[in-house]
Write a protein that holds these residues in place. Structure first.
Motif, PDB file in Angstrom:
ATOM      1  N   LEU A  65       0.832  -1.195   0.000  1.00 29.24           N
ATOM      2  CA  LEU A  65       0.000   0.000   0.000  1.00 29.24           C
ATOM      3  C   LEU A  65       0.870   1.250   0.000  1.00 29.24           C
ATOM      4  O   LEU A  65       2.040   1.213   0.387  1.00 29.24           O
ATOM      5  CB  LEU A  65      -0.910   0.013   1.231  1.00 29.24           C
TER       6      LEU A  65
ATOM      7  N   TYR B 240      -0.733   4.384   4.560  1.00 31.69           N
ATOM      8  CA  TYR B 240      -1.901   3.490   4.549  1.00 31.69           C
ATOM      9  C   TYR B 240      -1.593   2.234   5.351  1.00 31.69           C
ATOM     10  O   TYR B 240      -0.435   1.868   5.553  1.00 31.69           O
ATOM     11  CB  TYR B 240      -2.272   3.111   3.117  1.00 31.69           C
TER      12      TYR B 240
ATOM     13  N   ARG C  60      -6.660   1.350   4.196  1.00 30.78           N
ATOM     14  CA  ARG C  60      -7.178   2.665   4.573  1.00 30.78           C
ATOM     15  C   ARG C  60      -6.046   3.518   5.125  1.00 30.78           C
ATOM     16  O   ARG C  60      -5.014   2.992   5.574  1.00 30.78           O
ATOM     17  CB  ARG C  60      -8.286   2.543   5.621  1.00 30.78           C
ATOM     18  N   PRO C  61      -6.220   4.852   5.132  1.00 33.58           N
ATOM     19  CA  PRO C  61      -5.221   5.701   5.769  1.00 33.58           C
ATOM     20  C   PRO C  61      -5.090   5.354   7.250  1.00 33.58           C
ATOM     21  O   PRO C  61      -6.101   5.162   7.946  1.00 33.58           O
ATOM     22  CB  PRO C  61      -5.774   7.117   5.572  1.00 33.58           C
TER      23      PRO C  61
ATOM     24  N   LEU D  81      -7.417   7.101  -2.704  1.00 32.12           N
ATOM     25  CA  LEU D  81      -8.123   6.540  -1.562  1.00 32.12           C
ATOM     26  C   LEU D  81      -8.914   5.302  -1.979  1.00 32.12           C
ATOM     27  O   LEU D  81      -8.897   4.264  -1.299  1.00 32.12           O
ATOM     28  CB  LEU D  81      -9.046   7.595  -0.967  1.00 32.12           C
TER      29      LEU D  81
ATOM     30  N   SER E  13      -6.469   2.315  -3.272  1.00 27.68           N
ATOM     31  CA  SER E  13      -5.743   1.718  -2.151  1.00 27.68           C
ATOM     32  C   SER E  13      -6.680   0.858  -1.303  1.00 27.68           C
ATOM     33  O   SER E  13      -6.287  -0.217  -0.816  1.00 27.68           O
ATOM     34  CB  SER E  13      -5.107   2.804  -1.280  1.00 27.68           C
TER      35      SER E  13
END
Length: 244
Positions: free
Chosen positions: A83, A87, A100-101, A224, A227
């Motif tokens: 990623l 992330y 996800r972040p 976003l 990823s």
């Protein structure tokens, strides 16, 4: 030879009938034990789950099977996907895995179909990642319903693009749109959104939507979304050991 007395004849007939009935009962018991028996391991598992009456946020009730975790359905990954910086692979309480972040907050909203609607938000409230399950039979049908005049849209909704995608191993459709406001979000719009609906590893239809401010351009939301897809595994299809 003298003929048997009438009473003896009756006793003989009843004896034969009772004996036959007893044999019948024993035969029935034997068949029941053979056909319905077996070890408890033989009696469990292997069957398809019963259909459940379910409804999505956008459709009428439909019958859809609910996936169950089984050894056969698991799809262990040899290594975790790579990623972008910042992330993380996140194993959600609803059973799926996603990219996800790191550090984003999580909240849920009850859904009338499948898993709860899961939202991840940035600390400043200006970006959001949303995951939910679709009741319609295909991504195309789901978007036809969403884009129809019968489905309410956010204020200032404007469709920018709708195209088929085959991205990160998932086949579906991706909608791009802008909206002035979003329900439950701060009034900092206009918002720019990528909404992708796709067939996942379990054969079910899921949606991942990426939200951000239009003034920041479109690349943040696209990163976003892609990823999230890169790290996505449907419930019970991913090996948690694949997460570093």
């Amino acid at each position: 030879m003298a003929a048997p007395a009438p009473g003896r004849n009756r006793r003989l007939v009843w004896s034969v009938l009772v004996g036959a009935a007893a044999v019948g009962v024993v035969t029935t018991l034997v068949l029941t034990l053979v056909v319905g028996g077996g070890d408890k391991d033989d009696q469990g598992g292997g069957g398809s789950p019963s259909p459940t009456e379910v409804v999505s946020q956008q459709s009428e009730p439909v019958a859809s099977p609910t996936p169950s975790p089984t050894e056969e359905s698991a799809s262990p990954l040899a290594s975790a996907p790579e990623l972008p910086a910042g992330y993380e692979l996140y194993e959600d309480q609803e059973g799926f895995r996603i990219g996800r972040p790191a550090g984003w907050s999580r909240s849920t909203v009850p859904s009338r179909f499948g898993i709860d609607v899961v939202n991840y938000r940035s600390a400043d409230g200006e970006r959001r990642l949303q995951v939910y399950q679709i009741a319609e039979s295909s991504p195309e049908e789901s978007f036809q319903l969403y884009l129809s005049a019968d489905t309410p849209k956010p204020d200032g909704f404007r469709k920018l693009d709708l195209r088929p995608v085959d991205d990160e191993g998932f086949t579906g459709e991706r909608l791009e749109y802008v909206a002035d406001t979003l329900s439950g979000e701060p009034d900092v719009g206009p918002w720019h959104v990528y909404d992708e609906r796709f067939v996942a590893q379990d054969g079910m239809i899921y949606a991942i939507a990426a939200y951000g401010l239009q003034k920041d351009g479109t690349q943040d939301e696209l990163k976003l979304l892609t990823s999230a897809l890169k790290g996505f595994c449907a419930p019970y299809t991913c090996d948690p050991a694949a997460i570093d």
